[in-house]
Design a protein around this motif. Structure first.
Motif, PDB file in Angstrom:
ATOM      1  N   SER A  25      13.933  41.702  27.722  1.00 43.86           N
ATOM      2  CA  SER A  25      13.714  42.575  28.872  1.00 43.86           C
ATOM      3  C   SER A  25      12.861  43.760  28.439  1.00 43.86           C
ATOM      4  CB  SER A  25      15.056  43.043  29.434  1.00 43.86           C
ATOM      5  OG  SER A  25      15.791  43.730  28.438  1.00 43.86           O
ATOM      6  N   GLN A  26      12.427  44.560  29.396  1.00 45.24           N
ATOM      7  CA  GLN A  26      11.577  45.704  29.099  1.00 45.24           C
ATOM      8  C   GLN A  26      12.119  46.938  29.802  1.00 45.24           C
ATOM      9  OE1 GLN A  26       7.397  44.986  29.522  1.00 45.24           O
ATOM     10  NE2 GLN A  26       6.900  47.154  29.620  1.00 45.24           N
ATOM     11  N   VAL A  27      12.168  48.049  29.072  1.00 43.47           N
ATOM     12  CA  VAL A  27      12.603  49.334  29.611  1.00 43.47           C
ATOM     13  C   VAL A  27      11.572  50.390  29.225  1.00 43.47           C
ATOM     14  CG1 VAL A  27      15.072  48.766  29.562  1.00 43.47           C
ATOM     15  CG2 VAL A  27      14.023  49.820  27.575  1.00 43.47           C
ATOM     16  N   SER A  28      11.645  51.564  29.860  1.00 40.96           N
ATOM     17  CA  SER A  28      10.665  52.608  29.570  1.00 40.96           C
ATOM     18  C   SER A  28      11.152  53.617  28.540  1.00 40.96           C
ATOM     19  CB  SER A  28      10.275  53.331  30.862  1.00 40.96           C
ATOM     20  OG  SER A  28      11.421  53.901  31.454  1.00 40.96           O
ATOM     21  N   ILE A  33      18.688  51.396  26.868  1.00 43.36           N
ATOM     22  CA  ILE A  33      19.292  50.182  26.316  1.00 43.36           C
ATOM     23  C   ILE A  33      20.792  50.422  26.169  1.00 43.36           C
ATOM     24  CG2 ILE A  33      19.357  48.595  24.369  1.00 43.36           C
ATOM     25  CD1 ILE A  33      16.459  49.443  23.767  1.00 43.36           C
ATOM     26  N   VAL A  34      21.576  49.600  26.836  1.00 48.47           N
ATOM     27  CA  VAL A  34      23.027  49.725  26.797  1.00 48.47           C
ATOM     28  C   VAL A  34      23.609  48.405  26.303  1.00 48.47           C
ATOM     29  CG1 VAL A  34      25.086  50.220  28.158  1.00 48.47           C
ATOM     30  CG2 VAL A  34      22.918  51.292  28.756  1.00 48.47           C
ATOM     31  N   ASN A  35      24.549  48.482  25.377  1.00 50.91           N
ATOM     32  CA  ASN A  35      25.248  47.306  24.858  1.00 50.91           C
ATOM     33  C   ASN A  35      24.312  46.240  24.312  1.00 50.91           C
ATOM     34  OD1 ASN A  35      27.707  48.446  25.570  1.00 50.91           O
ATOM     35  ND2 ASN A  35      27.649  47.541  27.620  1.00 50.91           N
ATOM     36  N   LEU A  36      23.506  46.612  23.328  1.00 49.45           N
ATOM     37  CA  LEU A  36      22.614  45.664  22.671  1.00 49.45           C
ATOM     38  C   LEU A  36      23.461  44.627  21.930  1.00 49.45           C
ATOM     39  CD1 LEU A  36      19.580  45.109  22.014  1.00 49.45           C
ATOM     40  CD2 LEU A  36      19.950  46.393  19.910  1.00 49.45           C
ATOM     41  N   ARG A  37      23.153  43.350  22.140  1.00 44.64           N
ATOM     42  CA  ARG A  37      23.906  42.278  21.500  1.00 44.64           C
ATOM     43  C   ARG A  37      23.169  41.765  20.274  1.00 44.64           C
ATOM     44  NH1 ARG A  37      24.644  39.767  27.244  1.00 44.64           N
ATOM     45  NH2 ARG A  37      22.466  39.451  26.811  1.00 44.64           N
ATOM     46  N   LEU A  38      23.890  41.142  19.380  1.00 43.11           N
ATOM     47  CA  LEU A  38      23.322  40.576  18.178  1.00 43.11           C
ATOM     48  C   LEU A  38      22.290  39.514  18.560  1.00 43.11           C
ATOM     49  CD1 LEU A  38      23.693  40.895  15.134  1.00 43.11           C
ATOM     50  CD2 LEU A  38      25.304  39.004  15.208  1.00 43.11           C
ATOM     51  N   GLY A  39      21.065  39.650  18.074  1.00 46.22           N
ATOM     52  CA  GLY A  39      19.993  38.705  18.383  1.00 46.22           C
ATOM     53  C   GLY A  39      19.206  39.014  19.640  1.00 46.22           C
ATOM     54  N   GLU A  40      19.669  39.941  20.453  1.00 41.12           N
ATOM     55  CA  GLU A  40      18.977  40.299  21.691  1.00 41.12           C
ATOM     56  C   GLU A  40      17.729  41.119  21.370  1.00 41.12           C
ATOM     57  OE1 GLU A  40      19.911  42.491  25.964  1.00 41.12           O
ATOM     58  OE2 GLU A  40      21.300  42.729  24.309  1.00 41.12           O
ATOM     59  N   ARG A  41      16.682  40.943  22.141  1.00 42.37           N
ATOM     60  CA  ARG A  41      15.429  41.694  21.966  1.00 42.37           C
ATOM     61  C   ARG A  41      15.085  42.411  23.258  1.00 42.37           C
ATOM     62  NH1 ARG A  41      11.818  37.434  18.470  1.00 42.37           N
ATOM     63  NH2 ARG A  41      13.347  37.254  16.820  1.00 42.37           N
ATOM     64  N   VAL A  42      14.729  43.696  23.121  1.00 40.48           N
ATOM     65  CA  VAL A  42      14.352  44.510  24.274  1.00 40.48           C
ATOM     66  C   VAL A  42      13.028  45.185  23.944  1.00 40.48           C
ATOM     67  CG1 VAL A  42      15.013  46.415  25.780  1.00 40.48           C
ATOM     68  CG2 VAL A  42      16.777  44.914  24.846  1.00 40.48           C
ATOM     69  N   LEU A  43      12.076  45.123  24.878  1.00 40.61           N
ATOM     70  CA  LEU A  43      10.788  45.793  24.713  1.00 40.61           C
ATOM     71  C   LEU A  43      10.878  47.178  25.324  1.00 40.61           C
ATOM     72  CD1 LEU A  43       8.464  42.814  25.675  1.00 40.61           C
ATOM     73  CD2 LEU A  43       9.199  43.528  23.401  1.00 40.61           C
ATOM     74  N   GLN A  53       0.053  47.740  21.479  1.00 38.22           N
ATOM     75  CA  GLN A  53       1.343  47.311  20.939  1.00 38.22           C
ATOM     76  C   GLN A  53       2.482  47.914  21.746  1.00 38.22           C
ATOM     77  OE1 GLN A  53       1.457  48.304  16.768  1.00 38.22           O
ATOM     78  NE2 GLN A  53       0.156  46.572  16.232  1.00 38.22           N
ATOM     79  N   ILE A  54       3.665  47.320  21.605  1.00 37.82           N
ATOM     80  CA  ILE A  54       4.857  47.786  22.297  1.00 37.82           C
ATOM     81  C   ILE A  54       6.023  47.732  21.310  1.00 37.82           C
ATOM     82  CG2 ILE A  54       5.461  45.508  23.206  1.00 37.82           C
ATOM     83  CD1 ILE A  54       6.280  46.979  25.837  1.00 37.82           C
ATOM     84  N   LYS A  55       6.979  48.626  21.460  1.00 34.98           N
ATOM     85  CA  LYS A  55       8.120  48.671  20.552  1.00 34.98           C
ATOM     86  C   LYS A  55       9.127  47.586  20.921  1.00 34.98           C
ATOM     87  CE  LYS A  55      10.011  52.723  19.926  1.00 34.98           C
ATOM     88  NZ  LYS A  55      10.897  53.897  20.084  1.00 34.98           N
ATOM     89  N   GLU A  56       9.598  46.866  19.902  1.00 30.93           N
ATOM     90  CA  GLU A  56      10.625  45.850  20.096  1.00 30.93           C
ATOM     91  C   GLU A  56      11.895  46.294  19.376  1.00 30.93           C
ATOM     92  OE1 GLU A  56      10.543  41.170  19.744  1.00 30.93           O
ATOM     93  OE2 GLU A  56      10.790  42.093  17.773  1.00 30.93           O
ATOM     94  N   ILE A  57      12.977  46.380  20.115  1.00 31.12           N
ATOM     95  CA  ILE A  57      14.286  46.708  19.556  1.00 31.12           C
ATOM     96  C   ILE A  57      15.083  45.412  19.549  1.00 31.12           C
ATOM     97  CG2 ILE A  57      16.351  48.142  19.768  1.00 31.12           C
ATOM     98  CD1 ILE A  57      13.876  49.835  19.522  1.00 31.12           C
ATOM     99  N   SER A  58      15.627  45.052  18.395  1.00 29.71           N
ATOM    100  CA  SER A  58      16.426  43.826  18.335  1.00 29.71           C
ATOM    101  C   SER A  58      17.753  44.110  17.654  1.00 29.71           C
ATOM    102  CB  SER A  58      15.671  42.720  17.590  1.00 29.71           C
ATOM    103  OG  SER A  58      15.384  43.112  16.271  1.00 29.71           O
ATOM    104  N   GLY A  59      18.784  43.417  18.100  1.00 30.53           N
ATOM    105  CA  GLY A  59      20.104  43.519  17.483  1.00 30.53           C
ATOM    106  C   GLY A  59      20.091  42.750  16.185  1.00 30.53           C
ATOM    107  N   ALA A  60      19.811  43.438  15.076  1.00 27.03           N
ATOM    108  CA  ALA A  60      19.549  42.765  13.813  1.00 27.03           C
ATOM    109  C   ALA A  60      20.792  42.475  12.981  1.00 27.03           C
ATOM    110  CB  ALA A  60      18.573  43.595  12.984  1.00 27.03           C
TER     111      ALA A  60
END
Length: 81
Positions: A25-28, A33-43, A53-60
């Motif tokens: 998903s993408q947010v500004s 970002i609420v309740n990031l899950r393991l393996g989930e990716r948010v732009l 480029q865009i920032k990618e946040i992932s549940g690492a």
């Protein structure tokens, strides 16, 4: 010769990988970002990455307090195929 068990694990892996990539998903703002899950990716389109480029946040990783996010800048167009 691969057995039924190996084939089943391969199919599950493909399904999980496909679902994870399709659900990015993408947010500004990173604060959205609420309740990031393991393996989930948010732009995150907050302007902190270079042009194109865009920032990618992932549940690492899973830590004692929950999921530890990983941050990196990726191409907006995605990887070349």
């Amino acid at each position: 010769m691969p057995g039924i068990r190996d084939t089943l694990f391969l199919m599950i892996g493909v399904l999980i990988g496909t679902a994870t990539a399709a659900n990015a998903s993408q947010v500004s703002r990173e604060a959205d970002i609420v309740n990031l899950r393991l393996g989930e990716r948010v732009l995150v389109d907050d302007g902190s990455c270079p042009a194109g480029q865009i920032k990618e946040i992932s549940g690492a990783k899973l830590g004692p307090a929950g999921v530890i996010p990983s941050r990196k800048c990726i191409s907006r167009t995605g990887p070349k195929r």
